[in-house]
Design an enzyme around this catalytic site. Structure first.
Site, PDB file in Angstrom:
ATOM      1  N   ARG A   1       0.879  -1.186   0.000  1.00 12.86           N
ATOM      2  CA  ARG A   1       0.000   0.000   0.000  1.00 12.86           C
ATOM      3  C   ARG A   1       0.906   1.223   0.000  1.00 12.86           C
ATOM      4  O   ARG A   1       1.703   1.429   0.918  1.00 12.86           O
ATOM      5  CB  ARG A   1      -0.910   0.005   1.236  1.00 12.86           C
ATOM      6  CG  ARG A   1      -1.647   1.324   1.399  1.00 12.86           C
ATOM      7  CD  ARG A   1      -2.760   1.270   2.423  1.00 12.86           C
ATOM      8  NE  ARG A   1      -3.914   0.571   1.906  1.00 12.86           N
ATOM      9  CZ  ARG A   1      -5.161   0.750   2.325  1.00 12.86           C
ATOM     10  NH1 ARG A   1      -5.415   1.622   3.284  1.00 12.86           N
ATOM     11  NH2 ARG A   1      -6.161   0.062   1.814  1.00 12.86           N
TER      12      ARG A   1
ATOM     13  N   HIS B   1      -7.400   0.561  -6.573  1.00 14.37           N
ATOM     14  CA  HIS B   1      -7.542  -0.274  -5.372  1.00 14.37           C
ATOM     15  C   HIS B   1      -8.232  -1.582  -5.798  1.00 14.37           C
ATOM     16  O   HIS B   1      -9.385  -1.818  -5.450  1.00 14.37           O
ATOM     17  CB  HIS B   1      -8.380   0.496  -4.345  1.00 14.37           C
ATOM     18  CG  HIS B   1      -8.361  -0.067  -2.960  1.00 14.37           C
ATOM     19  ND1 HIS B   1      -7.541  -1.121  -2.582  1.00 14.37           N
ATOM     20  CD2 HIS B   1      -9.082   0.263  -1.847  1.00 14.37           C
ATOM     21  CE1 HIS B   1      -7.753  -1.379  -1.299  1.00 14.37           C
ATOM     22  NE2 HIS B   1      -8.679  -0.565  -0.830  1.00 14.37           N
TER      23      HIS B   1
ATOM     24  N   GLN C   1     -10.134  -4.087  -3.376  1.00 17.45           N
ATOM     25  CA  GLN C   1     -11.460  -3.632  -2.937  1.00 17.45           C
ATOM     26  C   GLN C   1     -12.521  -4.061  -3.937  1.00 17.45           C
ATOM     27  O   GLN C   1     -13.619  -4.481  -3.569  1.00 17.45           O
ATOM     28  CB  GLN C   1     -11.448  -2.109  -2.783  1.00 17.45           C
ATOM     29  CG  GLN C   1     -12.769  -1.535  -2.329  1.00 17.45           C
ATOM     30  CD  GLN C   1     -13.127  -1.925  -0.905  1.00 17.45           C
ATOM     31  OE1 GLN C   1     -12.306  -1.767   0.002  1.00 17.45           O
ATOM     32  NE2 GLN C   1     -14.330  -2.437  -0.688  1.00 17.45           N
TER      33      GLN C   1
ATOM     34  N   ASP D   1     -17.269   7.249  -2.371  1.00 18.49           N
ATOM     35  CA  ASP D   1     -16.036   7.116  -1.587  1.00 18.49           C
ATOM     36  C   ASP D   1     -15.786   8.482  -0.954  1.00 18.49           C
ATOM     37  O   ASP D   1     -16.410   9.488  -1.333  1.00 18.49           O
ATOM     38  CB  ASP D   1     -14.873   6.701  -2.514  1.00 18.49           C
ATOM     39  CG  ASP D   1     -13.565   6.491  -1.759  1.00 18.49           C
ATOM     40  OD1 ASP D   1     -13.614   6.213  -0.542  1.00 18.49           O
ATOM     41  OD2 ASP D   1     -12.482   6.603  -2.383  1.00 18.49           O
TER      42      ASP D   1
ATOM     43  N   CYS E   1     -16.346   1.673   0.034  1.00 17.46           N
ATOM     44  CA  CYS E   1     -15.191   0.869   0.469  1.00 17.46           C
ATOM     45  C   CYS E   1     -14.877   1.063   1.945  1.00 17.46           C
ATOM     46  O   CYS E   1     -14.237   0.213   2.550  1.00 17.46           O
ATOM     47  CB  CYS E   1     -13.979   1.203  -0.397  1.00 17.46           C
ATOM     48  SG  CYS E   1     -13.385   2.902  -0.199  1.00 17.46           S
TER      49      CYS E   1
ATOM     50  N   ARG F   1     -13.793  -8.590   1.899  1.00 14.77           N
ATOM     51  CA  ARG F   1     -12.363  -8.379   1.647  1.00 14.77           C
ATOM     52  C   ARG F   1     -11.582  -9.621   2.057  1.00 14.77           C
ATOM     53  O   ARG F   1     -10.654 -10.051   1.374  1.00 14.77           O
ATOM     54  CB  ARG F   1     -11.854  -7.162   2.454  1.00 14.77           C
ATOM     55  CG  ARG F   1     -12.463  -5.812   2.093  1.00 14.77           C
ATOM     56  CD  ARG F   1     -12.053  -5.341   0.728  1.00 14.77           C
ATOM     57  NE  ARG F   1     -10.611  -5.301   0.558  1.00 14.77           N
ATOM     58  CZ  ARG F   1      -9.822  -4.287   0.913  1.00 14.77           C
ATOM     59  NH1 ARG F   1     -10.342  -3.203   1.453  1.00 14.77           N
ATOM     60  NH2 ARG F   1      -8.502  -4.327   0.711  1.00 14.77           N
TER      61      ARG F   1
HETATM   62  N1   CP Z   1     -11.366   0.008   2.157  1.00 13.36           N
HETATM   63  C1   CP Z   1     -10.111  -0.042   2.617  1.00 13.36           C
HETATM   64  O1   CP Z   1      -9.155  -0.339   1.890  1.00 13.36           O
HETATM   65  O2   CP Z   1     -10.019   0.194   3.939  1.00 13.36           O
HETATM   66  P1   CP Z   1      -8.675   0.399   4.783  1.00 13.36           P
HETATM   67  O3   CP Z   1      -8.059   1.696   4.334  1.00 13.36           O
HETATM   68  O4   CP Z   1      -9.119   0.423   6.207  1.00 13.36           O
HETATM   69  O5   CP Z   1      -7.736  -0.752   4.499  1.00 13.36           O
HETATM   70  N1  NVA Z   2      -9.913   6.908  -1.770  1.00 11.96           N
HETATM   71  C1  NVA Z   2      -9.540   6.468  -0.461  1.00 11.96           C
HETATM   72  C2  NVA Z   2      -9.777   4.985  -0.320  1.00 11.96           C
HETATM   73  C3  NVA Z   2      -9.477   4.428   1.054  1.00 11.96           C
HETATM   74  C4  NVA Z   2      -9.687   2.960   1.145  1.00 11.96           C
HETATM   75  C5  NVA Z   2      -8.083   6.811  -0.201  1.00 11.96           C
HETATM   76  O1  NVA Z   2      -7.251   6.622  -1.098  1.00 11.96           O
HETATM   77  O2  NVA Z   2      -7.778   7.264   0.889  1.00 11.96           O
END
Ligand code: CP
Ligand code: NVA
Length: 314
Positions: free
Chosen positions: A103, A130, A133, A218, A258, A286
């Site tokens: 990540r 992502h 997700q 989102d 998400c 997930r």
């Molecule tokens: N939806 C998602 O990826 O959540 P987190 O940021 O908590 O991992």
């Molecule tokens: N768009 C958000 C998604 C988090 C899971 C971000 O990148 O922070």
């Protein structure tokens, strides 16, 4: 060539559908108290330089349920945080572990890591997309609507990583998506062009949502955009998915997010906690979807290695 999961495009539509079937099977298995232990002796490294609840917990729990182990490294723990090149980190870590999930902000960082990695690399979120997700999201759509193809989806909000992932999913799973974004917050232009047969763009949430089967949103402020909070909250005024907007969708429409969700901003409390909201199933999925993904990538990798050995002998 090692197979990675950096985008939904890394798997064929057939492979994605088979993966969802397997995820649903794994969900039934764990709920009936059966576990596979298929990952015994295997290690998944999690290299995260952004916060996470769902992604981290689902990967760690999933590996654990399958008899494997995980190793979590933040930049504060690893030399990469002090400037060790991604290429060196990739070669070292992938010589010891079996699979890696990353990540990070810059999408290019994952691509560079994957180029030097001997083991599969999973995208656990970048600023561009992502895909993990979307495996859970499509699994939820399959469970709740019965199919993932030929449905109508509306994405209301920021043209961000989640929006991009839904656009790619529309291509791979064969559905249409109407995206409503304020001017200046459109998704990536190149991706939009590549997906134009499946995607329509508008500045009017009420237009995008009309009659759809799935409504998605989102956060307006993704990780790393905290300084733009005030400006973004102003720009997204009128984009809250509330009960009035949901009424314009199909009567049986489901709502997905998400998470984490910011009540009163991108979604109202009433919608998030209401009967059309499937966000808790979506979050749980997930776990199941990523277990299926890990299984798939390690299986694929083994069969590629087997083919390689045969090539050498012949
Ligand atoms: N939806 C998602 O990826 O959540 P987190 O940021 O908590 O991992
Ligand atoms: N768009 C958000 C998604 C988090 C899971 C971000 O990148 O922070």
């Amino acid at each position: 060539m090692t197979r990675h999961f950096i985008s939904l495009l890394d798997l064929s539509p057939e492979e994605l559908n088979a993966l969802l079937n397997r995820a649903i099977e794994l969900k039934h298995e764990i709920k009936s108290g059966r576990t596979s232990q298929l990952m015994q002796g295997k290690t998944l490294a999690l290299l995260f330089d952004k916060s996470s609840t769902r992604t981290r917990v689902s990967f760690e729990t999933g590996m654990n349920q399958m008899g494997g182990s995980t190793l979590f490294l933040s930049p504060a723990d690893a030399q990469i945080g002090r400037g060790e090149p991604i290429e060196d980190t990739a070669r070292v870590i992938s010589s010891m572990v079996d699979i890696v999930a990353i990540r990070t902000g810059l999408h290019g960082n994952i691509i560079r890591f994957a180029e030097y990695s001997r083991v599969p690399v999973i995208n656990a979120l970048t600023d561009f997309n992502h895909p993990c997700q979307l495996l859970a999201d499509m699994m939820t759509v399959r469970e709740k609507i019965g199919r993932t193809e030929n449905i109508e989806v509306a994405y209301i909000g920021d043209g961000n990583n989640m929006c991009h992932s839904w656009m790619i999913a529309a291509k791979q799973f064969g559905f249409n998506i109407a995206i409503a974004v304020p001017q200046g917050f459109e998704p990536d232009a190149e991706l939009l062009e590549a997906c134009e047969d499946r995607v329509t763009l508008t500045n009017l949430p009420a237009e995008a949502i009309k009659g759809v089967d799935v409504v998605v949103t989102d956060t307006w402020i993704s990780m790393g955009q905290e300084e733009e909070k005030q400006q973004r909250e102003q720009a997204f005024e009128g984009y809250t998915v509330d009960s009035a907007l949901m009424k314009l969708a199909s009567e049986n429409a489901i709502f997905l997010h998400c998470l984490p969700a910011y009540r009163g901003y991108e979604v109202s409390e009433e919608v998030l906690e209401g009967p059309q909201s499937m966000v808790w199933d979506e979050a749980e999925n997930r776990l199941h979807a990523q277990k299926a993904l890990i299984e798939f990538l390690l299986d694929e990798n083994r069969s590629i290695q087997r083919q390689g050995q045969l090539d050498i002998r012949t």
